[in-house]
Design a protein around this motif. Structure first.
Motif, PDB file in Angstrom:
ATOM      1  N   UNK A 132       0.843  -1.210   0.000  1.00 27.05           N
ATOM      2  CA  UNK A 132       0.000   0.000   0.000  1.00 27.05           C
ATOM      3  C   UNK A 132       0.874   1.254   0.000  1.00 27.05           C
ATOM      4  N   UNK A 133       0.524   2.198  -0.891  1.00 28.27           N
ATOM      5  CA  UNK A 133       1.173   3.511  -0.918  1.00 28.27           C
ATOM      6  C   UNK A 133       0.244   4.598  -0.387  1.00 28.27           C
ATOM      7  N   UNK A 134      -1.037   4.401  -0.579  1.00 27.57           N
ATOM      8  CA  UNK A 134      -2.077   5.320  -0.103  1.00 27.57           C
ATOM      9  C   UNK A 134      -3.122   4.475   0.625  1.00 27.57           C
ATOM     10  N   UNK A 135      -3.795   5.068   1.599  1.00 26.03           N
ATOM     11  CA  UNK A 135      -4.843   4.343   2.319  1.00 26.03           C
ATOM     12  C   UNK A 135      -6.045   4.135   1.399  1.00 26.03           C
ATOM     13  N   UNK A 136      -6.585   2.932   1.399  1.00 20.41           N
ATOM     14  CA  UNK A 136      -7.807   2.627   0.635  1.00 20.41           C
ATOM     15  C   UNK A 136      -8.358   1.296   1.125  1.00 20.41           C
ATOM     16  N   UNK A 137      -9.568   0.990   0.708  1.00 20.97           N
ATOM     17  CA  UNK A 137     -10.155  -0.326   0.946  1.00 20.97           C
ATOM     18  C   UNK A 137     -10.157  -0.735   2.402  1.00 20.97           C
ATOM     19  N   UNK A 185      -7.859  -1.145   4.471  1.00 19.34           N
ATOM     20  CA  UNK A 185      -6.936  -0.401   5.338  1.00 19.34           C
ATOM     21  C   UNK A 185      -7.629   0.826   5.944  1.00 19.34           C
ATOM     22  N   UNK A 186      -8.442   1.501   5.137  1.00 18.71           N
ATOM     23  CA  UNK A 186      -9.149   2.699   5.640  1.00 18.71           C
ATOM     24  C   UNK A 186     -10.187   2.280   6.682  1.00 18.71           C
ATOM     25  N   UNK A 187     -10.830   1.125   6.422  1.00 18.47           N
ATOM     26  CA  UNK A 187     -11.853   0.652   7.372  1.00 18.47           C
ATOM     27  C   UNK A 187     -11.200   0.287   8.696  1.00 18.47           C
ATOM     28  N   UNK A 188     -10.062  -0.405   8.606  1.00 24.75           N
ATOM     29  CA  UNK A 188      -9.405  -0.896   9.819  1.00 24.75           C
ATOM     30  C   UNK A 188      -8.850   0.242  10.651  1.00 24.75           C
ATOM     31  N   UNK A 189      -8.329   1.299   9.981  1.00 21.92           N
ATOM     32  CA  UNK A 189      -7.587   2.336  10.706  1.00 21.92           C
ATOM     33  C   UNK A 189      -8.282   3.694  10.715  1.00 21.92           C
ATOM     34  N   UNK A 190      -9.438   3.773  10.094  1.00 16.97           N
ATOM     35  CA  UNK A 190     -10.210   5.015  10.153  1.00 16.97           C
ATOM     36  C   UNK A 190      -9.582   6.177   9.404  1.00 16.97           C
ATOM     37  N   UNK A 234      -7.319   7.595   0.129  1.00 16.81           N
ATOM     38  CA  UNK A 234      -6.439   8.482  -0.640  1.00 16.81           C
ATOM     39  C   UNK A 234      -5.366   9.145   0.210  1.00 16.81           C
ATOM     40  N   UNK A 235      -5.389   8.937   1.537  1.00 14.57           N
ATOM     41  CA  UNK A 235      -4.339   9.509   2.396  1.00 14.57           C
ATOM     42  C   UNK A 235      -2.995   8.891   2.024  1.00 14.57           C
ATOM     43  N   UNK A 236      -2.002   9.751   1.750  1.00 11.86           N
ATOM     44  CA  UNK A 236      -0.681   9.220   1.384  1.00 11.86           C
ATOM     45  C   UNK A 236       0.006   8.685   2.633  1.00 11.86           C
ATOM     46  N   UNK A 237       0.559   7.492   2.531  1.00 17.12           N
ATOM     47  CA  UNK A 237       1.243   6.890   3.674  1.00 17.12           C
ATOM     48  C   UNK A 237       2.700   7.379   3.706  1.00 17.12           C
ATOM     49  N   UNK A 238       3.249   7.523   4.905  1.00 17.53           N
ATOM     50  CA  UNK A 238       4.609   8.059   5.038  1.00 17.53           C
ATOM     51  C   UNK A 238       5.629   7.144   4.387  1.00 17.53           C
ATOM     52  N   UNK A 239       5.306   5.859   4.304  1.00 18.78           N
ATOM     53  CA  UNK A 239       6.162   4.909   3.571  1.00 18.78           C
ATOM     54  C   UNK A 239       5.300   3.743   3.114  1.00 18.78           C
ATOM     55  N   UNK A 240       5.732   3.022   2.080  1.00 13.21           N
ATOM     56  CA  UNK A 240       4.926   1.877   1.628  1.00 13.21           C
ATOM     57  C   UNK A 240       4.831   0.820   2.726  1.00 13.21           C
ATOM     58  N   UNK A 241       3.706   0.131   2.736  1.00 19.08           N
ATOM     59  CA  UNK A 241       3.471  -0.931   3.725  1.00 19.08           C
ATOM     60  C   UNK A 241       3.351  -2.257   2.967  1.00 19.08           C
TER      61      UNK A 241
END
Ligand code: TMP
Length: 244
Positions: free
Chosen positions: A94-99, A101-106, A110-117
């Motif tokens: 993941x490079x941006x929050x979506x799907x 991940x957004x549900x799990x972490x609120x 489209x939020x850009x992540x500080x680093x890829x996960x």
């Protein structure tokens, strides 16, 4: 090369044996599924598009030095691949929050992540592919510590190559899922497919979804969107051929 007995039927592909025990014949199907198979439809043209897109992407990865099971595209909806034993992990980058991940972490989509996960999900339809960590992978003997390191490293490399490739096509790579397998020597190889079924791709200018979220979320017609991704990839190929 001859197509022999059916070895495996997945949600989007059928795998057949060939006369070479190390080579499988893959047929891309028109079936689309979502919500762990609860939503299912036949979408004419999808198999051809995903075969074409995956083939071009695996060729780009190979040119960048990333080994995969891909051998060659042999027809509109078929390709030959090296036979591997799939490691039962869905490796999500993941490079941006979506799907989920957004549900799990609120987070906002489209939020850009500080680093890829890099995340691991246990491939198990009955359990709806649960998120697991490295210790669980080791405790369930799904992969060794060395294989985990190889897989994470390869997933990050694939991410770097795909970010650059899609950026060239004015597409933002939000996230994607890949799978790995072991060849007969035990070496880890990138396998399965990389297509709009398995990636989240947003148009850089309009933020339009150019991926399977169109189908998952009933946002419109899937085929024209996948055609647009293929069109941009093919234009990129033509540009390169002209330069050569
Ligand atoms: P997720 O946000 O639903 O966890 O999905 C992350 C990425 O992985 C997204 O690009 C879609 C892809 N994916 C698959 O290809 N197959 C799957 O079964 C799931 C759950 C996700």
């Amino acid at each position: 090369m001859e197509k022999l007995a059916l070895q495996y039927q997945g949600k989007a592909k059928k795998l057949y044996a060939t006369e070479d025990p190390n080579v499988l014949w893959v047929e891309y199907l028109n079936q689309a599924t979502a919500l762990n198979g609860l939503k299912k439809d036949e979408i004419k043209g999808k198999g051809i598009l995903n075969n074409a897109i995956t083939s071009l992407i695996f060729q780009e990865l190979s040119a960048a030095g990333i080994a995969s099971h891909f051998i060659e595209k042999i027809s509109e909806s078929e390709q030959l691949v090296q036979k591997v034993t799939i490691v039962p992990l869905e490796v999500v980058v993941r490079n941006y929050a979506a799907g989920s991940f957004t549900k799990r972490l609120g987070l906002a989509e489209g939020t850009k992540l500080a680093q890829p996960i890099v995340e691991f999900y246990y491939k198990n339809d009955d359990l709806a592919d649960p998120l697991i960590n490295d210790d669980t992978v080791l405790a369930l003997n799904l992969a060794t510590a060395t294989e985990i390191a190889t897989i994470k490293d390869a997933a990050r490399q694939v991410n770097e190559v795909l970010i650059a490739l899609f950026h060239h096509l004015k597409i933002r790579l939000i996230d994607f899922k890949i799978e790995f397998g072991r060849d007969t020597t035990g070496a880890i190889l990138l396998a399965d497919e990389i297509s709009p079924d398995t990636c989240r791709l947003w148009d850089e200018t309009t933020n339009e979804h150019l991926d399977k979220d169109i189908y998952r979320r009933d946002l419109g017609e899937l085929v024209p969107v996948y055609q647009e991704v293929l069109r941009r990839l093919e234009n990129n190929q033509e540009e390169k051929t002209c330069i050569l």
